[in-house]
Scaffold this active site. Structure first.
Site, PDB file in Angstrom:
ATOM      1  N   ASP A  25      -3.318 -69.127  47.981  1.00 58.91           N
ATOM      2  CA  ASP A  25      -3.096 -67.712  47.592  1.00 58.91           C
ATOM      3  C   ASP A  25      -2.181 -67.186  48.590  1.00 58.91           C
ATOM      4  O   ASP A  25      -1.557 -66.095  48.140  1.00 58.91           O
ATOM      5  CB  ASP A  25      -4.830 -67.313  47.880  1.00 58.91           C
ATOM      6  CG  ASP A  25      -4.771 -65.910  47.484  1.00 58.91           C
ATOM      7  OD1 ASP A  25      -4.012 -65.485  46.168  1.00 58.91           O
ATOM      8  OD2 ASP A  25      -5.831 -65.250  47.586  1.00 58.91           O
ATOM      9  N   GLN A  56       6.535 -59.198  58.486  1.00 60.49           N
ATOM     10  CA  GLN A  56       6.539 -60.434  57.604  1.00 60.49           C
ATOM     11  C   GLN A  56       6.938 -61.587  58.497  1.00 60.49           C
ATOM     12  O   GLN A  56       6.245 -62.601  58.241  1.00 60.49           O
ATOM     13  CB  GLN A  56       7.807 -60.209  56.529  1.00 60.49           C
ATOM     14  CG  GLN A  56       7.941 -61.332  55.711  1.00 60.49           C
ATOM     15  CD  GLN A  56       7.064 -61.691  54.894  1.00 60.49           C
ATOM     16  OE1 GLN A  56       5.993 -61.205  55.032  1.00 60.49           O
ATOM     17  NE2 GLN A  56       6.919 -62.998  54.341  1.00 60.49           N
ATOM     18  N   HIS A  90      -0.686 -58.435  41.866  1.00 61.32           N
ATOM     19  CA  HIS A  90      -1.796 -59.037  41.514  1.00 61.32           C
ATOM     20  C   HIS A  90      -2.047 -59.081  39.902  1.00 61.32           C
ATOM     21  O   HIS A  90      -2.658 -58.471  39.402  1.00 61.32           O
ATOM     22  CB  HIS A  90      -2.889 -58.477  42.211  1.00 61.32           C
ATOM     23  CG  HIS A  90      -2.926 -58.687  43.708  1.00 61.32           C
ATOM     24  ND1 HIS A  90      -2.831 -57.856  44.672  1.00 61.32           N
ATOM     25  CD2 HIS A  90      -3.400 -59.861  44.270  1.00 61.32           C
ATOM     26  CE1 HIS A  90      -2.871 -58.258  45.909  1.00 61.32           C
ATOM     27  NE2 HIS A  90      -3.341 -59.435  45.608  1.00 61.32           N
ATOM     28  N   ASN A  91      -1.234 -59.957  39.257  1.00 62.94           N
ATOM     29  CA  ASN A  91      -1.193 -60.214  37.893  1.00 62.94           C
ATOM     30  C   ASN A  91      -1.415 -61.538  37.370  1.00 62.94           C
ATOM     31  O   ASN A  91      -1.572 -62.315  38.106  1.00 62.94           O
ATOM     32  CB  ASN A  91       0.027 -59.347  37.467  1.00 62.94           C
ATOM     33  CG  ASN A  91       1.257 -59.917  38.119  1.00 62.94           C
ATOM     34  OD1 ASN A  91       1.395 -61.143  38.231  1.00 62.94           O
ATOM     35  ND2 ASN A  91       2.317 -59.205  38.041  1.00 62.94           N
ATOM     36  N   LEU A  92      -1.284 -61.791  36.076  1.00 57.30           N
ATOM     37  CA  LEU A  92      -1.415 -62.990  35.671  1.00 57.30           C
ATOM     38  C   LEU A  92      -0.366 -64.141  36.091  1.00 57.30           C
ATOM     39  O   LEU A  92      -0.805 -65.394  36.185  1.00 57.30           O
ATOM     40  CB  LEU A  92      -1.414 -63.141  34.089  1.00 57.30           C
ATOM     41  CG  LEU A  92      -0.242 -62.747  33.475  1.00 57.30           C
ATOM     42  CD1 LEU A  92       0.593 -64.010  33.055  1.00 57.30           C
ATOM     43  CD2 LEU A  92      -0.484 -61.776  32.059  1.00 57.30           C
ATOM     44  N   VAL A  93       0.667 -63.576  36.616  1.00 59.13           N
ATOM     45  CA  VAL A  93       1.723 -64.378  37.050  1.00 59.13           C
ATOM     46  C   VAL A  93       1.544 -65.101  38.447  1.00 59.13           C
ATOM     47  O   VAL A  93       1.370 -66.226  38.798  1.00 59.13           O
ATOM     48  CB  VAL A  93       3.115 -63.838  37.095  1.00 59.13           C
ATOM     49  CG1 VAL A  93       4.199 -65.111  37.523  1.00 59.13           C
ATOM     50  CG2 VAL A  93       3.489 -63.121  35.894  1.00 59.13           C
ATOM     51  N   HIS A  94       0.876 -64.300  39.152  1.00 64.09           N
ATOM     52  CA  HIS A  94       0.102 -64.592  40.517  1.00 64.09           C
ATOM     53  C   HIS A  94      -0.750 -65.702  40.301  1.00 64.09           C
ATOM     54  O   HIS A  94      -1.224 -66.600  41.068  1.00 64.09           O
ATOM     55  CB  HIS A  94      -0.141 -63.442  41.326  1.00 64.09           C
ATOM     56  CG  HIS A  94      -1.178 -63.741  42.470  1.00 64.09           C
ATOM     57  ND1 HIS A  94      -0.760 -64.357  43.576  1.00 64.09           N
ATOM     58  CD2 HIS A  94      -2.336 -63.586  42.850  1.00 64.09           C
ATOM     59  CE1 HIS A  94      -1.648 -64.660  44.363  1.00 64.09           C
ATOM     60  NE2 HIS A  94      -2.704 -63.947  43.885  1.00 64.09           N
ATOM     61  N   ASP A 118      -8.208 -63.457  41.187  1.00 61.99           N
ATOM     62  CA  ASP A 118      -7.864 -62.140  41.132  1.00 61.99           C
ATOM     63  C   ASP A 118      -8.255 -61.343  39.979  1.00 61.99           C
ATOM     64  O   ASP A 118      -7.539 -60.072  39.504  1.00 61.99           O
ATOM     65  CB  ASP A 118      -6.492 -61.973  41.588  1.00 61.99           C
ATOM     66  CG  ASP A 118      -6.341 -62.100  43.103  1.00 61.99           C
ATOM     67  OD1 ASP A 118      -7.028 -61.623  43.779  1.00 61.99           O
ATOM     68  OD2 ASP A 118      -5.249 -62.555  43.436  1.00 61.99           O
TER      69      ASP A 118
HETATM   70 ZN   LIG Z   1      -4.622 -63.719  44.931  1.00 62.28          ZN
END
Ligand SMILES: [Zn+2]
Length: 607
Positions: free
Chosen positions: A368, A419, A221-225, A262
């Protein structure tokens, strides 16, 4: 109707009408149906009713109930409809607006936008003409504000593709994928010009967003996401023709919402916040804890003058944008998933057009959870990142003496089933409903555009025949370029794209799951006596069967019922028991319960 009942019918009709005068749905037909059925009961008592008459009455009752059901579903699907019963004749507009702003979710939004705005807008050209046209444009307007590294430009050339490599953009831009995607899209959709967004404020804002996304050093959950979800939104808008259905403000809202959705994620789940009684959990009373924080904290940034990129929006635009952004981001709370899907399916059954905020929310939610529908390399990398984030939460839980949340125990590696389950029960159904929604929205627009194109070509022929220059307008509705852009929308190929990637990924996970089982078996052969090995295999097989059976049964039930919170709650509880019993890590659903749908497994990632 038999004449014998006529004498009792009229008074009963009047009585029922009086009782039901406040129920517009249960009108004349409902009243008549009741009388008819009561009359029939009396006839049956007397032994006078014929089968034919009985059948006729029951058919009538069924048709009334059907229309009643349709009407009621429509009313339930539209909470505002309660207010539509209050006619402006009897209630002053101001009072009605007050009622709307106080008692519906449309808080404070008094001004309603005209739904009949022109659909074919100049921005569609800007976006569809592609990056080079846009780049020329930027050079002349605000080039000085953000210079693109050459490698980033090269990667961004693929911004219109489904399997855009956001990791490559992040590398090429020195860990600023979000900044470049956000700026690029706001420019391409002409948002910066249209809403007079001060570019310096925009850049300060997105810089702060990136800092916030990096605050907890989350693997996932970072800026790439955030950049990934924002670019996916762009693809969905552009390739499905949805861009033609939305206003500039709605496009602005969904790009903005995707970018902030996020912000300052803590790398832990809502449930972790609740269990640890975190500041945020207490602040938001355990409800959509993280989602509330993302949107609230992002809007706090805008309170700073130097970051207020919305400073030039009109009061109404600002209010509408905020309503949309809040609704969309809160709907990324995965605990809303089943309600959201169910509500959309319900909408799709109705003849009315689809509610814009609901459609936008489903777009963002789908983006998302879209990585299982991207090519394997991307999906696999996201998977590894998310698992690492889960494991870090597990480490914290161990430190705090809390039980592991599902998939958070580093020692648990057998997660391929979960998964596959995530793809089968969450991702694929979501994409299916999204595609149906898009078809319902866009198909009429395509037909309209085709008709406009036919008209246009006949008028162009006439113009050419008269010898004057047929200069195509870039703004007018019905312009041939715009019509073409809509008529080239290929929903079939959109469906094929995500479907194909999902199938491939599912097969890869299945193959890996089998491979892991095979390897485990071999290890055991080497390590154990034959008898031990047999016992172990039996146990393992038994566990696996139990696990598969119980999980699949519950999932199947959930899939077929999807009956709101109660059902989901039961499933969650059942699954928790299973997990406790078997210590099976295959808990995609529990992790989902933890409001983290970007659930993945990676049996072999660690191997
Ligand atoms: Zn998200």
């Amino acid at each position: 109707m038999s004449g014998r009942c006529k004498n009792i019918q009229e008074p009963e009709v009047q009585q029922l009408k009086r009782h039901n005068s406040s129920l517009p749905v249960f009108s004349e037909h409902g009243v008549r149906m009741c009388c008819r059925l009561r009359c029939l009961v009396k006839q049956l008592d007397r032994g006078e009713a014929s089968v034919a008459e009985l059948k006729k009455s029951l058919e009538y009752a069924a048709s009334v109930f059907e229309s009643l059901y349709m009407e009621e579903s429509r009313r339930l699907a539209d909470p505002e409809d309660e207010l539509s019963d209050i006619q402006s004749d009897s209630v002053p507009v101001e009072v009605r607006d007050w009622l709307a702003s106080t008692f519906t979710r449309q808080r404070g939004l008094v001004v309603r936008r005209n739904e009949d705005k022109p659909r074919f807008r100049s921005i569609v050209h800007v976006v569809q003409a592609g990056i080079f046209v846009e780049r020329m444009y930027r050079r002349t307007s605000h080039n000085a504000c953000l210079s693109y590294p050459p490698n980033a430009i090269a990667v961004l050339k693929h911004a219109d593709t489904w399997c855009f490599d956001v990791f490559a953009l992040n590398d090429a831009s020195g860990d600023h994928a979000l900044k470049f995607v956000f700026y690029e899209l706001l420019t391409r959709y002409d948002v910066i010009n249209h809403f007079k967004v001060p570019v310096s404020a925009l850049l300060s804002f997105v810089d702060s967003l990136e800092v916030g996304y990096s605050k907890h050093r989350n693997p996932y959950h970072n800026l790439v996401h955030a950049a990934d979800v924002t670019q996916t939104i762009h693809y969905l808008l552009l390739k499905t023709g949805m861009v033609h259905w939305l206003t500039e403000l709605e496009i602005f809202a969904i790009i903005f919402a995707a970018a902030i959705h996020d912000y300052e994620h803590t790398g832990t789940t809502n449930n972790f916040h609740i269990q640890t009684r975190s500041h945020e959990a207490l602040l938001y009373n355990d409800r959509a804890v993280l989602e509330n924080h993302h949107v609230s904290a992002a809007y706090r940034l805008l309170q700073e003058d130097d970051m207020n990129m919305l400073s030039n929006l009109s009061r109404d635009d600002w209010r509408e944008l905020r309503n949309l952004v809040v609704e969309m981001v809160l709907a990324t709370d995965m605990s809303c998933h089943f309600q959201q899907i169910k509500a959309m399916k319900n909408y799709l059954q109705q003849p009315e057009s689809i509610d814009k905020p609901k459609a936008l929310s489903l777009l963002l939610h789908t983006a998302d959870i879209s990585h299982p529908a991207k090519r394997w390399e991307l999906h696999h990398r996201w998977t590894a990142s998310l698992l690492e984030e889960f494991f870090r939460q597990g480490d914290k839980e161990a430190e705090l003496g809390l039980p592991f949340s599902p998939l958070c125990d580093r020692k648990s590696t057998m997660v391929a089933q979960s998964q596959i389950g995530f793809i089968d029960f969450i991702v694929e159904p979501t994409f299916t409903v999204l595609t149906e929604m898009i078809e319902k929205i866009v198909t009429p627009l395509i037909e309209e555009a085709s008709q406009a194109a036919v008209n246009q070509s006949s008028s162009v022929s006439r113009t050419e025949a008269s010898g004057s220059e047929g200069k195509p307008s870039s703004k007018k509705s019905g312009g041939s370029e715009v019509s073409c852009s809509l008529t080239t929308v290929d929903l079939h190929s959109f469906k094929g794209t995500w479907n194909q990637e999902i199938q491939k990924n599912r097969e890869k996970w299945k193959a890996q799951a089998k491979g892991v089982e095979y390897l485990e078996d071999n290890d055991k052969k080497e390590q154990n006596q034959e008898q031990n090995q047999e016992n172990q295999q039996q146990n393992q097989q038994q566990n696996q069967e139990n696990h598969d059976d119980s999980q699949n049964t519950e999932l199947e039930r959930m899939k077929t019922e999807e009956d709101g919170a109660d059902e989901v709650e039961t499933v969650k509880q059942d699954q928790q028991h299973q997990l406790d019993r078997s210590k099976s890590p295959g808990g995609f659903l529990q992790a989902f319960d933890l409001h983290t749908a970007e659930l993945v497994t990676a049996d072999s990632l660690e191997q």
